[in-house]
Design a protein around this motif. Structure first.
Motif, PDB file in Angstrom:
ATOM      1  N   SER A   1      -8.435   6.129  -3.444  1.00  0.00           N
ATOM      2  CA  SER A   1      -8.348   7.018  -2.491  1.00  0.00           C
ATOM      3  C   SER A   1      -8.874   8.463  -3.087  1.00  0.00           C
ATOM      4  O   SER A   1      -9.641   9.360  -2.617  1.00  0.00           O
ATOM      5  CB  SER A   1      -7.337   7.267  -1.525  1.00  0.00           C
ATOM      6  N   MET A   2      -8.132   8.737  -4.328  1.00  0.00           N
ATOM      7  CA  MET A   2      -8.503   9.979  -4.786  1.00  0.00           C
ATOM      8  C   MET A   2      -9.733  10.196  -5.652  1.00  0.00           C
ATOM      9  O   MET A   2     -10.257  10.997  -5.933  1.00  0.00           O
ATOM     10  CB  MET A   2      -7.188  10.216  -6.086  1.00  0.00           C
TER      11      MET A   2
ATOM     12  N   GLU B   1     -12.248   8.895  -4.434  1.00  0.00           N
ATOM     13  CA  GLU B   1     -13.485   9.058  -3.332  1.00  0.00           C
ATOM     14  C   GLU B   1     -13.428  10.562  -3.073  1.00  0.00           C
ATOM     15  O   GLU B   1     -14.486  11.301  -2.636  1.00  0.00           O
ATOM     16  CB  GLU B   1     -12.777   8.478  -2.001  1.00  0.00           C
TER      17      GLU B   1
ATOM     18  N   SER C   1       0.960  -1.152   0.036  1.00  0.00           N
ATOM     19  CA  SER C   1       0.053  -0.003  -0.173  1.00  0.00           C
ATOM     20  C   SER C   1       0.793   1.233  -0.136  1.00  0.00           C
ATOM     21  O   SER C   1       2.021   1.148  -0.408  1.00  0.00           O
ATOM     22  CB  SER C   1      -0.843  -0.004   1.219  1.00  0.00           C
TER      23      SER C   1
ATOM     24  N   ILE D   1      -3.748  13.104   2.311  1.00  0.00           N
ATOM     25  CA  ILE D   1      -4.874  13.077   1.482  1.00  0.00           C
ATOM     26  C   ILE D   1      -6.234  13.197   2.356  1.00  0.00           C
ATOM     27  O   ILE D   1      -7.252  14.131   2.001  1.00  0.00           O
ATOM     28  CB  ILE D   1      -5.159  11.712   0.561  1.00  0.00           C
ATOM     29  N   ASP D   2      -6.257  12.525   3.489  1.00  0.00           N
ATOM     30  CA  ASP D   2      -7.407  12.507   4.553  1.00  0.00           C
ATOM     31  C   ASP D   2      -7.863  13.966   4.808  1.00  0.00           C
ATOM     32  O   ASP D   2      -9.076  14.154   5.590  1.00  0.00           O
ATOM     33  CB  ASP D   2      -7.429  11.369   5.380  1.00  0.00           C
TER      34      ASP D   2
ATOM     35  N   LYS E   1      -1.156   8.940   2.918  1.00  0.00           N
ATOM     36  CA  LYS E   1      -3.027   8.974   3.091  1.00  0.00           C
ATOM     37  C   LYS E   1      -3.232   9.811   4.084  1.00  0.00           C
ATOM     38  O   LYS E   1      -4.321  10.492   3.893  1.00  0.00           O
ATOM     39  CB  LYS E   1      -3.040   7.456   3.537  1.00  0.00           C
ATOM     40  N   ASN E   2      -2.551  10.044   5.318  1.00  0.00           N
ATOM     41  CA  ASN E   2      -2.990  11.160   6.063  1.00  0.00           C
ATOM     42  C   ASN E   2      -3.101  12.484   5.539  1.00  0.00           C
ATOM     43  O   ASN E   2      -3.955  13.265   5.577  1.00  0.00           O
ATOM     44  CB  ASN E   2      -1.798  11.151   7.119  1.00  0.00           C
TER      45      ASN E   2
ATOM     46  N   HIS F   1      -4.100   1.592  -4.842  1.00  0.00           N
ATOM     47  CA  HIS F   1      -4.870   2.110  -3.704  1.00  0.00           C
ATOM     48  C   HIS F   1      -4.853   3.775  -3.707  1.00  0.00           C
ATOM     49  O   HIS F   1      -5.735   4.188  -3.142  1.00  0.00           O
ATOM     50  CB  HIS F   1      -3.989   1.712  -2.417  1.00  0.00           C
ATOM     51  N   LEU F   2      -3.888   4.427  -4.169  1.00  0.00           N
ATOM     52  CA  LEU F   2      -4.108   5.872  -4.499  1.00  0.00           C
ATOM     53  C   LEU F   2      -5.168   6.038  -5.361  1.00  0.00           C
ATOM     54  O   LEU F   2      -5.731   7.103  -5.150  1.00  0.00           O
ATOM     55  CB  LEU F   2      -2.748   6.567  -4.809  1.00  0.00           C
TER      56      LEU F   2
END
Length: 200
Positions: free
Chosen positions: A134-135, A137, A93, A102-103, A99-100, A130-131
């Motif tokens: 996330s993107m 979303e 991943s 992005i969130d 990820k943090n 995985h990116l």
């Protein structure tokens, strides 16, 4: 002008993402649109952004940022039309720090194009997958082309614990340029949505 941020997605000491981002910026500088001034490429380093683990009391979707570090990060991301994430693959991943980051935000990612330059034993392709999820979303648009650098063939490493030297194969720069073409095209196509959202 289309503004593209190259985001360094690792903060680990002796990380390789820094030298990969330097290669991305250097190779992007040879793209015709960058040389003509129609596209700018700037490096953004999460190590200097310095976000703590997500500490906002309200979900990012609400856009009610309470902390100064969040507001600074939101202003940074809002200034760009498209992004290239430079990421290693950690345990199938992405690095937690990426990820943090992005969130933390939502609207600032919306209707913008995103590309990926990954690296690892398997070229970091699983991090890119995985990116992408996330993107999507956060209503960003990942482009099809991506650069996957193998630690076996695209780096010179005398010791696996050292940063080494990035030396991508000849096909990697044309692939990066193709990705930039897609970022510019998608960023332009999505601009009316960004404009409409900004007017609300």
């Amino acid at each position: 002008m289309t503004r593209i941020a190259v985001i360094i997605g690792s903060t680990r000491p002796n990380r390789r993402s820094g030298i990969v981002a330097e290669w991305v910026a250097d190779a992007a500088g040879r793209h015709a649109a960058v040389k003509d001034g129609a596209v700018s490429v700037e490096v953004v380093d999460l190590a200097t952004v310095g976000l703590p683990l997500l500490d906002e009391g309200v979900p990012a979707l609400m856009g009610e940022y309470g902390n100064d570090h969040t507001k600074r990060w939101a202003a940074t991301v809002a200034a760009y039309d498209a992004f290239v994430f430079v990421s290693p693959e950690y345990n199938h991943s992405v690095p937690a720090v990426l990820k943090n980051a992005i969130d933390y935000l939502f609207a600032e990612w919306n209707h913008k194009a995103v590309g990926f330059v990954t690296y690892g034993v398997h070229g970091g392709v699983r991090a890119a997958e995985h990116l992408r999820l996330s993107m999507i979303e956060v209503q960003a648009a990942p482009v099809r082309s991506q650069v996957a650098l193998s630690v076996f063939t695209d780096f010179v490493l005398n010791d696996p614990t050292e940063v080494g030297v990035v030396r991508p194969g000849e096909h990697q720069e044309p692939t990066l340029h193709e990705m930039i073409d897609e970022l510019v095209a998608w960023s332009g196509a999505l601009k009316p949505l960004r404009t409409a959202a900004g007017a609300q």
